[in-house]
Design a protein around this motif. Structure first.
Motif, mmCIF file in Angstrom:
data_model
loop_
_atom_site.group_PDB
_atom_site.id
_atom_site.type_symbol
_atom_site.label_atom_id
_atom_site.label_comp_id
_atom_site.label_asym_id
_atom_site.label_seq_id
_atom_site.Cartn_x
_atom_site.Cartn_y
_atom_site.Cartn_z
ATOM 1 N N UNK A 379 5.926 -5.705 -5.790
ATOM 2 C CA UNK A 379 5.776 -7.158 -5.738
ATOM 3 C C UNK A 379 5.050 -7.534 -4.472
ATOM 4 N N UNK A 380 4.922 -8.816 -4.320
ATOM 5 C CA UNK A 380 4.177 -9.308 -3.170
ATOM 6 C C UNK A 380 4.888 -8.956 -1.865
ATOM 7 N N UNK A 381 6.216 -8.898 -1.893
ATOM 8 C CA UNK A 381 6.970 -8.538 -0.680
ATOM 9 C C UNK A 381 7.114 -7.025 -0.510
ATOM 10 N N UNK A 388 12.216 -5.298 -15.610
ATOM 11 C CA UNK A 388 11.273 -6.347 -16.071
ATOM 12 C C UNK A 388 11.667 -7.725 -15.565
ATOM 13 N N UNK A 389 12.927 -7.957 -15.349
ATOM 14 C CA UNK A 389 13.365 -9.278 -14.932
ATOM 15 C C UNK A 389 12.865 -9.624 -13.541
ATOM 16 N N UNK A 390 12.411 -8.598 -12.774
ATOM 17 C CA UNK A 390 11.918 -8.863 -11.439
ATOM 18 C C UNK A 390 10.513 -9.506 -11.461
ATOM 19 N N UNK A 391 9.841 -9.357 -12.600
ATOM 20 C CA UNK A 391 8.442 -9.830 -12.675
ATOM 21 C C UNK A 391 8.395 -11.115 -13.534
ATOM 22 N N UNK A 396 1.842 -11.958 -8.603
ATOM 23 C CA UNK A 396 0.859 -10.959 -8.173
ATOM 24 C C UNK A 396 1.556 -9.591 -7.994
ATOM 25 N N UNK A 397 0.893 -8.579 -8.381
ATOM 26 C CA UNK A 397 1.440 -7.227 -8.322
ATOM 27 C C UNK A 397 0.458 -6.312 -7.583
ATOM 28 N N UNK A 398 1.030 -5.342 -6.992
ATOM 29 C CA UNK A 398 0.231 -4.302 -6.305
ATOM 30 C C UNK A 398 0.587 -2.986 -6.974
ATOM 31 N N UNK A 400 0.013 1.112 -7.340
ATOM 32 C CA UNK A 400 -0.463 2.327 -6.679
ATOM 33 C C UNK A 400 -0.578 3.419 -7.730
ATOM 34 N N UNK A 401 -1.747 4.038 -7.784
ATOM 35 C CA UNK A 401 -2.000 5.162 -8.681
ATOM 36 C C UNK A 401 -2.447 6.339 -7.837
ATOM 37 N N UNK A 402 -2.760 7.468 -8.462
ATOM 38 C CA UNK A 402 -3.109 8.684 -7.724
ATOM 39 C C UNK A 402 -4.363 8.480 -6.902
ATOM 40 N N UNK A 403 -5.289 7.739 -7.385
ATOM 41 C CA UNK A 403 -6.541 7.589 -6.672
ATOM 42 C C UNK A 403 -6.542 6.456 -5.676
ATOM 43 N N UNK A 404 -5.501 5.565 -5.677
ATOM 44 C CA UNK A 404 -5.493 4.479 -4.726
ATOM 45 C C UNK A 404 -4.654 3.331 -5.235
ATOM 46 N N UNK A 405 -4.906 2.092 -4.761
ATOM 47 C CA UNK A 405 -4.119 0.926 -5.154
ATOM 48 C C UNK A 405 -5.060 -0.159 -5.628
ATOM 49 N N UNK A 406 -4.495 -1.017 -6.454
ATOM 50 C CA UNK A 406 -5.254 -2.211 -6.886
ATOM 51 C C UNK A 406 -4.218 -3.283 -7.183
ATOM 52 N N UNK A 407 -4.698 -4.549 -7.342
ATOM 53 C CA UNK A 407 -3.803 -5.675 -7.587
ATOM 54 C C UNK A 407 -3.973 -6.120 -9.018
ATOM 55 N N UNK A 408 -2.899 -6.799 -9.449
ATOM 56 C CA UNK A 408 -2.936 -7.325 -10.821
ATOM 57 C C UNK A 408 -1.999 -8.528 -10.879
ATOM 58 N N UNK A 409 -2.073 -9.238 -11.995
ATOM 59 C CA UNK A 409 -1.233 -10.422 -12.192
ATOM 60 C C UNK A 409 -0.440 -10.207 -13.462
ATOM 61 N N UNK A 410 0.887 -10.502 -13.356
ATOM 62 C CA UNK A 410 1.762 -10.294 -14.509
ATOM 63 C C UNK A 410 1.456 -11.367 -15.550
ATOM 64 N N UNK A 411 1.290 -10.941 -16.802
ATOM 65 C CA UNK A 411 0.996 -11.887 -17.874
ATOM 66 C C UNK A 411 2.227 -12.157 -18.712
#
Length: 434
Positions: A379-381, A388-391, A396-398, A400-411
């Motif tokens: 999460x942002x913090x 699932x109840x946390x989202x 906004x979500x962060x 992390x995958x094997x190659x790095x990190x990216x952001x996304x938004x929960x739909x």
């Protein structure tokens, strides 16, 4: 009428006489005779040195046993006739004497009222009595005897004048040990002066620090001749002497008391010479024997030590001293190789363990989980999304995958299929392993 001369008053005592009132000579003689006749007869012991027989009367000269004191005695033939054997010059007697004053000539003489010869039995009894008395005092105790020096340098010799005893001692001692020296005192060894002369010579030699030993020698004699050597004064003088004393009287039948008190008794003067100094020839033989034994023992010791050295030199460690170092070098090299092998083995074993642990750590790390296609959603913090109840929609979500990190938004906040649960469990396992 003519006057009669006054009669003199005679002084009653000799002390009251004077030049004006003297005694008549007759009165003095009478008073002396009366005084002397009051003296009782006395028994005395002496030696007859002169004997002059005339008809029915004999004139004797008696001399004291121990002192140079003599006395003339007149004795009637009737007294001498009672003796069993005739009286001879040199006899030892006891006599009963009474003083007698001859009034006519004023001569004092001694009258012999009785006379008895002193027999050998009486003399021996007196000597034995004195022997027991002195022995009871401890004068003859063996513990009082002083040891004779092994090799006396100067010997004091008390003997008769120009006597055979002196010659025997000096000659035999000099033959045995030519270096010996003598300090000779020639004195009377019999008669009335013998005791005093011997005691004086003994005291003189005992006081001489050069004298190591004193010998009193006489060549035997009759019992009467040897009586001075049993005199109590001489015995006590020998006992008190600081220098060792040797008795060499040479009389085996009747031993004088000097033999008992002396530090050493010799049977004869010749025997004394043999016992007071060693025989130089015998001593030289002993020295030669000792030298021979010493040389033999030294050679035996050298032979044993030579054999021992040869044995020690034949041992390998002494034959080749470098062998000991070579052996130790080989031991050190072997131990060094074993130590290095052990170290390499231990290093290799622990390296394998470390590689295995590293593989385990890598296999259990979160990165490996990500490498397999999993992702971590935060999460942002920065808290990790596990339910699932946390989202919420639009959060906004962060990711992390094997190659790095990216952001996304929960739909949508709906719970998806089991993929998310699998991801959560995997993520939890990875965190616990880490």
């Amino acid at each position: 009428m003519a006057e009669t001369p006054e009669r003199k008053v005679i002084a009653p005592t000799a002390a009251e006489t004077s030049p004006d009132n003297p005694w008549p000579l007759q009165l003095l003689s009478q008073k002396l005779k009366a005084h002397i006749e009051k003296a009782p007869p006395a028994w005395v012991e002496a030696q007859v040195i002169e004997l002059n027989q005339r008809a029915n009367v004999s004139y004797l000269t008696l001399r004291d046993i121990d002192a140079e004191v003599s006395l003339s005695v007149t004795i009637w033939g009737s007294v001498l006739s009672r003796l069993e054997a005739p009286l001879e010059r040199g006899s030892r007697v006891v006599a009963q004497l009474k003083p007698d004053f001859w009034l006519k000539t004023g001569r004092l003489s001694m009258q012999g009222q009785d006379i008895r010869p002193v027999g050998l039995g009486d003399l021996l009894a007196r000597i034995e009595q004195l022997r027991q008395a002195l022995a009871a005092e401890g004068l003859f105790d063996a513990r009082r005897k002083k040891p004779l020096p092994l090799l006396p340098h100067r010997i004091g010799l008390i003997t008769g004048r120009n006597s055979d005893a002196m010659k025997d001692v000096v000659r035999n001692a000099s033959l045995r040990w030519p270096a010996v020296e003598f300090e000779i005192r020639e004195v009377a060894v019999q008669g009335v002066n013998a005791v005093t002369a011997v005691i004086g010579a003994l005291a003189e030699l005992d006081a001489d620090p050069r004298v190591d030993l004193i010998v009193i020698a006489r060549g035997g004699g009759s019992l009467e001749d040897l009586l001075p050597f049993s005199h109590e004064s001489l015995v006590r003088a020998v006992s008190a002497a600081q220098t060792p004393v040797v008795s060499a009287i040479g009389h085996e039948a009747d031993r004088p008391l000097l033999d008992e008190v002396a530090d050493l008794r010799a049977s004869t003067p010749t025997d004394a010479a043999k016992r007071i100094v060693p025989d130089v020839g015998e001593e030289l033989r002993r020295v030669d024997q000792a030298r021979t034994q010493l040389n033999r023992r030294i050679h035996d010791l050298l032979d044993r030590e030579t054999e021992r050295l040869a044995y020690l030199r034949s041992r390998p460690v002494l034959a080749n001293p470098a062998m000991m170092l070579s052996t130790k070098y080989d031991d050190v090299s072997a131990l060094t190789g074993r130590a290095r092998t052990a170290v390499r083995t231990q290093v290799g074993r622990h390296a394998d363990q470390l590689t295995h642990l590293q593989a385990q750590v890598r296999a259990l790390s979160p990165q490996k989980t990500l490498d397999r296609g999993y992702a971590v959603v935060q999460l942002e913090d920065s808290s990790i999304v596990r339910l699932p109840e946390q989202v919420h929609t639009g959060s906004p979500l962060r990711i992390r995958v094997a190659g790095g990190t990216f952001t996304a938004t929960a739909s949508s906040g709906e719970k998806p299929s089991g993929a998310i649960e699998t991801l959560e469990r995997t993520d939890t396992t990875a965190k616990e392993s880490a």
